[in-house]
Design an enzyme around this catalytic site. Structure first.
Site, PDB file in Angstrom:
ATOM      1  CB  SER A   1      -1.626  -0.383   1.239  1.00 13.66           C
ATOM      2  OG  SER A   1      -1.307   1.189   1.450  1.00 13.66           O
TER       3      SER A   1
ATOM      4  CE1 TYR B   1      -4.744  -1.925   4.740  1.00 13.03           C
ATOM      5  CE2 TYR B   1      -3.670   0.015   4.579  1.00 13.03           C
ATOM      6  CZ  TYR B   1      -4.151  -1.041   3.853  1.00 13.03           C
ATOM      7  OH  TYR B   1      -3.768  -1.197   2.471  1.00 13.03           O
TER       8      TYR B   1
END
Length: 287
Positions: A179, A192
Site C-alpha cells: 500500500s 494496517y
C-alpha cells in the site's frame, strides 16, 4: 473524453472486510479492453478475490485466459463471491470458490490444495486479502486488533505463499498487495500501515530468496482505491471525502489497479522481481 468518476457518498458498513453489494456508488471492476491471451493455460489463486481489487483482478485474469481459485472470508462476503464467480464464468473461465480465514494456515493449505487438485497446476499467486481499522489514538489500539490485523494481512500472505511454493515452477509469479501507506504512513490506520510495511519487506526479501528458482515476487502499492474496506473502516464523513486529496482529485477504481497485477502476472514482466508498482493517483512517494 473519459467519463467523470462518481464520488463516494457518506456511508458506513459494520463488518470487515466489507461488502461490495452495499457500496454507493458501486466500484468499477469490469476490464476495459479485450483480452489477448496473456494468461492462457495458467492457473491463479487470489485471496480476498470476492470484491474490490480482488474481483477486478479475477475478471481481468479470466479475460486473459486464466483459471481461478478465489478465497473469501465468510458468509458475509458470500453474495460478492458468488457474483464474482458468475462474472468470471461470463468471461469463459473456470472458478473455484472457498470460504475461510486467510489467517489460518490449515485453511490456506486446503484452499491451495483444492485449487491445484481441480485445475492441475498453479502459476500465479495473488496475496490480496486484508483488513484495516480506523483509530486516531495510537495508545487505544487493542492488542487483539493488532494481532488480528497482522494475522490477516501478513500471516495470510506468508501462509498463501508457503502453501503455493511446492506447486510453483520456473516462470511462476507471486504478487503481494502492499500500500501507499507503507511508504508515507497513514495516521489513522496505524496497525494496517505497519502490516503493509512488513509486506514491502517481504517482497524485497523473498524475491531474492526465490530468484534462483525462476519464481518472481513483486508487489502493488495502491493509493486510495474505492473498495469495500473503505466504508467498512472509516467513519461516514471520511468516506465522503475519500480520495479527494490525491493529485488526481478522486479515489481510484479497482479496474485501474488490476492491470498492474496482470502485468506482473504475465511474461511482459519477465525481467522484474522485487519491484513494486504504484497505482496511486499521482502520490509522488519515494522507494
Amino acid at each position: 473524453m473519459a467519463k467523470q468518476k462518481e464520488a463516494p457518498v457518506a456511508q458506513q458498513q459494520d463488518h470487515q472486510p466489507g461488502t461490495e453489494a452495499e457500496m454507493d456508488p458501486p466500484p468499477e471492476y469490469e476490464p476495459r479492453y479485450a483480452g489477448s491471451g496473456r494468461l492462457d493455460g495458467k492457473v491463479a489463486i487470489i485471496t480476498g478475490g470476492d470484491s474490490g481489487i480482488g474481483r477486478a483482478t479475477a475478471l481481468l485474469f479470466a479475460r486473459e485466459g486464466a483459471k481461478l481459485g478465489i478465497l473469501y472470508k465468510n458468509k458475509d462476503e458470500e453474495e460478492d463471491a458468488k457474483k464474482t464467480a458468475e462474472l468470471v464464468k461470463g468471461e469463459g473461465a473456470e472458478c473455484f470458490l472457498l470460504a475461510g480465514d486467510v489467517g489460518k494456515q490449515d485453511v490456506v493449505r486446503s484452499f491451495v490444495g483444492e485449487t491445484v487438485k481441480k485445475f492441475g497446476r498453479l502459476d500465479v499467486v495473488v496475496c490480496n486479502a486484508a483488513e484495516q481499522h480506523y483509530e486516531t489514538e495510537f495508545e487505544k489500539i487493542p492488542e487483539d486488533q493488532i494481532k488480528q490485523t497482522f494475522r490477516t494481512n501478513v500471516f495470510g500472505q506468508f501462509f498463501a505463499i508457503q502453501a503455493a511454493l511446492p506447486h510453483l515452477k520456473k516462470g511462476a509469479s507471486i504478487i503481494c498487495l502492499t500500500s501507499v501507506t507503507a511508504y508515507r504512513g497513514q495516521p489513522t490506520l496505524l496497525d494496517y500501515s505497519s502490516t503493509k510495511g512488513a509486506i514491502l519487506a517481504l517482497v524485497r526479501a523473498l524475491s531474492s530468496n526465490l530468484a534462483s528458482k525462476g519464481i518472481r515476487v513483486n508487489g502493488v502499492a495502491p493509493g486510495p482505491i474505492w473498495t469495500p474496506l473503505i466504508p467498512a473502516s472509516f467513519p461516514a464523513d471520511k468516506v465522503a471525502e475519500f480520495g479527494k486529496s490525491a493529485p488526481l482529485g478522486r479515489p481510484g477504481q479497482p479496474n485501474e489497479v488490476a492491470p498492474s497485477l496482470l502485468f506482473l502476472a504475465c511474461e511482459d514482466s519477465s525481467y522484474m522481481t522485487g519491484q513494486v508498482l504504484h497505482p496511486n493517483g499521482g502520490d509522488l512517494i519515494g522507494g
